[in-house]
Design an enzyme around this catalytic site. Structure first.
Site, PDB file in Angstrom:
ATOM      1  N   SER A 172       0.899  -1.472  -0.321  1.00 29.86           N
ATOM      2  CA  SER A 172      -0.174  -0.157  -0.239  1.00 29.86           C
ATOM      3  C   SER A 172       0.654   0.900   0.549  1.00 29.86           C
ATOM      4  O   SER A 172       0.463   1.987  -0.720  1.00 29.86           O
ATOM      5  CB  SER A 172      -1.112  -0.388   1.714  1.00 29.86           C
ATOM      6  OG  SER A 172      -0.098  -0.292   2.350  1.00 29.86           O
TER       7      SER A 172
ATOM      8  N   TYR B 249      14.188  -5.756  15.639  1.00 29.15           N
ATOM      9  CA  TYR B 249      13.877  -5.162  14.069  1.00 29.15           C
ATOM     10  C   TYR B 249      15.450  -6.011  13.489  1.00 29.15           C
ATOM     11  O   TYR B 249      14.651  -6.780  12.722  1.00 29.15           O
ATOM     12  CB  TYR B 249      14.155  -3.962  14.017  1.00 29.15           C
ATOM     13  CG  TYR B 249      13.889  -3.428  12.495  1.00 29.15           C
ATOM     14  CD1 TYR B 249      13.414  -3.648  11.085  1.00 29.15           C
ATOM     15  CD2 TYR B 249      15.202  -3.137  11.495  1.00 29.15           C
ATOM     16  CE1 TYR B 249      12.398  -2.898  10.329  1.00 29.15           C
ATOM     17  CE2 TYR B 249      14.652  -2.499  10.723  1.00 29.15           C
ATOM     18  CZ  TYR B 249      14.031  -3.259   9.584  1.00 29.15           C
ATOM     19  OH  TYR B 249      13.666  -2.514   8.198  1.00 29.15           O
TER      20      TYR B 249
ATOM     21  N   VAL C  26      -0.130 -10.263   8.154  1.00 26.44           N
ATOM     22  CA  VAL C  26       0.702 -11.442   7.439  1.00 26.44           C
ATOM     23  C   VAL C  26       1.437 -12.097   8.657  1.00 26.44           C
ATOM     24  O   VAL C  26       1.814 -12.919   8.701  1.00 26.44           O
ATOM     25  CB  VAL C  26       2.013 -10.261   7.040  1.00 26.44           C
ATOM     26  CG1 VAL C  26       1.330 -10.201   4.961  1.00 26.44           C
ATOM     27  CG2 VAL C  26       2.875  -9.842   6.912  1.00 26.44           C
TER      28      VAL C  26
ATOM     29  N   LYS D 289      15.539  -9.067  10.918  1.00 29.89           N
ATOM     30  CA  LYS D 289      15.656  -8.957   9.717  1.00 29.89           C
ATOM     31  C   LYS D 289      17.192 -10.142   8.774  1.00 29.89           C
ATOM     32  O   LYS D 289      17.520 -10.175   8.807  1.00 29.89           O
ATOM     33  CB  LYS D 289      16.287  -7.584   9.734  1.00 29.89           C
ATOM     34  CG  LYS D 289      15.146  -6.525   9.348  1.00 29.89           C
ATOM     35  CD  LYS D 289      14.001  -7.119   8.156  1.00 29.89           C
ATOM     36  CE  LYS D 289      12.792  -5.734   8.427  1.00 29.89           C
ATOM     37  NZ  LYS D 289      11.519  -6.054   6.910  1.00 29.89           N
TER      38      LYS D 289
HETATM   39  P1  NAP Z   1       6.353   1.699   5.838  1.00 33.36           P
HETATM   40  O1  NAP Z   1       6.298   2.964   4.442  1.00 33.36           O
HETATM   41  O2  NAP Z   1       6.126   1.857   7.360  1.00 33.36           O
HETATM   42  O3  NAP Z   1       5.228   0.787   5.005  1.00 33.36           O
HETATM   43  C1  NAP Z   1       4.807  -0.406   5.863  1.00 33.36           C
HETATM   44  C2  NAP Z   1       3.575  -1.461   4.673  1.00 33.36           C
HETATM   45  O4  NAP Z   1       4.079  -2.287   5.216  1.00 33.36           O
HETATM   46  C3  NAP Z   1       2.326  -0.865   5.234  1.00 33.36           C
HETATM   47  O5  NAP Z   1       2.076  -0.742   3.763  1.00 33.36           O
HETATM   48  C4  NAP Z   1       1.962  -1.057   6.060  1.00 33.36           C
HETATM   49  O6  NAP Z   1       0.466  -1.338   5.258  1.00 33.36           O
HETATM   50  C5  NAP Z   1       2.487  -2.520   5.556  1.00 33.36           C
HETATM   51  N1  NAP Z   1       2.164  -3.568   6.694  1.00 33.36           N
HETATM   52  C6  NAP Z   1       2.844  -3.120   8.193  1.00 33.36           C
HETATM   53  N2  NAP Z   1       2.491  -4.191   9.408  1.00 33.36           N
HETATM   54  C7  NAP Z   1       1.722  -4.808   7.907  1.00 33.36           C
HETATM   55  C8  NAP Z   1       1.170  -5.986   8.926  1.00 33.36           C
HETATM   56  N3  NAP Z   1       0.937  -6.964   9.541  1.00 33.36           N
HETATM   57  N4  NAP Z   1       0.122  -6.991   7.245  1.00 33.36           N
HETATM   58  C9  NAP Z   1       0.565  -6.780   6.147  1.00 33.36           C
HETATM   59  N5  NAP Z   1       1.266  -5.936   5.943  1.00 33.36           N
HETATM   60  C10 NAP Z   1       1.473  -4.862   6.997  1.00 33.36           C
HETATM   61  O7  NAP Z   1       7.507   1.134   5.652  1.00 33.36           O
HETATM   62  P2  NAP Z   1       8.972   0.749   4.145  1.00 33.36           P
HETATM   63  O8  NAP Z   1       9.625   1.690   4.095  1.00 33.36           O
HETATM   64  O9  NAP Z   1       8.250   0.905   3.010  1.00 33.36           O
HETATM   65  O10 NAP Z   1       9.785  -0.781   4.264  1.00 33.36           O
HETATM   66  C11 NAP Z   1       9.258  -1.448   3.431  1.00 33.36           C
HETATM   67  C12 NAP Z   1       9.785  -2.966   4.050  1.00 33.36           C
HETATM   68  O11 NAP Z   1      11.575  -2.576   4.217  1.00 33.36           O
HETATM   69  C13 NAP Z   1       9.914  -3.546   5.558  1.00 33.36           C
HETATM   70  O12 NAP Z   1       9.795  -4.357   5.462  1.00 33.36           O
HETATM   71  C14 NAP Z   1      11.248  -2.460   6.492  1.00 33.36           C
HETATM   72  O13 NAP Z   1      11.736  -3.297   7.318  1.00 33.36           O
HETATM   73  C15 NAP Z   1      11.930  -2.793   4.203  1.00 33.36           C
HETATM   74  N6  NAP Z   1      13.054  -1.763   5.223  1.00 33.36           N
HETATM   75  C16 NAP Z   1      13.200   0.191   4.866  1.00 33.36           C
HETATM   76  C17 NAP Z   1      13.840   0.590   4.979  1.00 33.36           C
HETATM   77  C18 NAP Z   1      13.550   1.743   5.075  1.00 33.36           C
HETATM   78  O14 NAP Z   1      15.324   2.470   5.119  1.00 33.36           O
HETATM   79  N7  NAP Z   1      12.755   2.357   4.705  1.00 33.36           N
HETATM   80  C19 NAP Z   1      15.347   0.281   5.642  1.00 33.36           C
HETATM   81  C20 NAP Z   1      15.489  -1.520   5.434  1.00 33.36           C
HETATM   82  C21 NAP Z   1      14.733  -2.329   5.144  1.00 33.36           C
HETATM   83  P3  NAP Z   1      -1.035  -0.339   5.920  1.00 33.36           P
HETATM   84  O15 NAP Z   1      -0.746   0.557   4.287  1.00 33.36           O
HETATM   85  O16 NAP Z   1      -1.695  -0.908   5.851  1.00 33.36           O
HETATM   86  O17 NAP Z   1      -1.015   0.162   7.279  1.00 33.36           O
END
Ligand code: NAP
Length: 247
Positions: free
Chosen positions: A14, A155, A64, A159
């Site tokens: 999303s 976290y 999930v 990961k």
């Molecule tokens: P984000 O903007 O906070 O978005 C999180 C997404 O996960 C949203 O779509 C949310 O859905 C969904 N979500 C959360 N809990 C869930 C659940 N229990 N079941 C299904 N969906 C769920 O995060 P992001 O920054 O895009 O991160 C995406 C991925 O990349 C994550 O795994 C994060 O750990 C990883 N990551 C991010 C970064 C960074 O710097 N941003 C760095 C390293 C790794 P809703 O919209 O419905 O809430």
């Protein structure tokens, strides 16, 4: 690169990185299942953007961390598109704090979503992909899973665990032409990192050789590489998309 005729599930599609992955898949011609936990408006926006790019897209609400909800999501995806070629385990949450203040609930919540959620979805996908003798699974890890980070014991554990699962499942599914890889982003500008203070952001920036934060599209491009049919001889790998942070 092309994903014409392929069908993909992107968990947490999303917003943020998940949305960029959905859009890249849509641009490459894939049918896309946009999963979300609670933000239906954002999920529908992502699906609309995918449709504007010429792809079929549906939204499916599923937490999930719940096995029954993952199973129902896979059933909805099969009903809509008939098969699932690509799974991206992108859904993730943070509950950052130092260990002395970290509650058991903070720990469980992060592990249940980031690690168990990926496990539950991979279990569903493995069954289907082994049968069809084709599949691409891409898991979102993090540089924090490789290097650790103060305030992120939960976290980092989730990961690092994702990397262990990725390598193990890669070995289990290799003879079935199903690849399992991970992308480890550094600091990407999304809602997840938007909550950090300017002081924290500045100190992180100082540790990035390229001197800039990444964009969701940077990560989506790496995920799309692993999702290609032509990447079929690449499995069990972890690709950092981090401006040099983990070097
Ligand atoms: P984000 O903007 O906070 O978005 C999180 C997404 O996960 C949203 O779509 C949310 O859905 C969904 N979500 C959360 N809990 C869930 C659940 N229990 N079941 C299904 N969906 C769920 O995060 P992001 O920054 O895009 O991160 C995406 C991925 O990349 C994550 O795994 C994060 O750990 C990883 N990551 C991010 C970064 C960074 O710097 N941003 C760095 C390293 C790794 P809703 O919209 O419905 O809430």
């Amino acid at each position: 690169m092309s994903l014409q005729g392929r069908s993909a599930i992107v968990t947490g599609g999303s917003r943020g990185i998940g949305r960029a992955i959905c859009l890249e898949f849509a641009r490459q011609g894939a049918n896309v299942v946009v999963n979300y936990a609670g933000n239906a408006t954002a999920a529908e926006e992502t699906a609309q953007l995918c449709r504007q790019a010429g792809a079929n897209a549906i939204i499916v609400q599923a937490d999930v961390s719940q096995a029954a909800e993952c199973e129902a999501m896979f059933n909805s995806a099969l009903e809509a598109f008939g098969k699932i070629d690509i799974l991206v385990n992108n859904a993730g949450v943070t509950r950052d704090t130092l260990i002395m203040r970290m509650t058991e609930e903070d720990f469980d919540r992060v592990l249940d979503t980031n690690l168990k959620g990926a496990f539950l979805c991979m279990k569903q996908a493995a069954r289907l992909m082994m049968k069809q003798r084709y599949g691409r699974i891409v898991n979102l890890s993090s540089v924090v899973g490789l290097r650790g980070n103060a305030g992120q014991v939960n976290y980092a554990a989730s990961k690092a665990g994702v990397i262990g699962m990725t390598k193990s499942l890669a070995k289990e599914l290799a003879t079935r032409h199903v690849t399992v890889n991970a992308v480890a982003p550094g600091f990407i500008s999304t809602d997840m990192t938007g909550v950090l203070s300017d002081a924290v952001k500045e100190s992180i920036l100082a540790g990035i050789p390229m001197g800039t934060f990444g964009a969701p599209e940077d990560v989506a491009n790496a995920v799309a590489f692993f999702a290609q049919e032509s990447a079929g001889y690449v499995t069990g790998q972890v690709l950092c998309v981090d401006g040099g942070m983990a070097v």
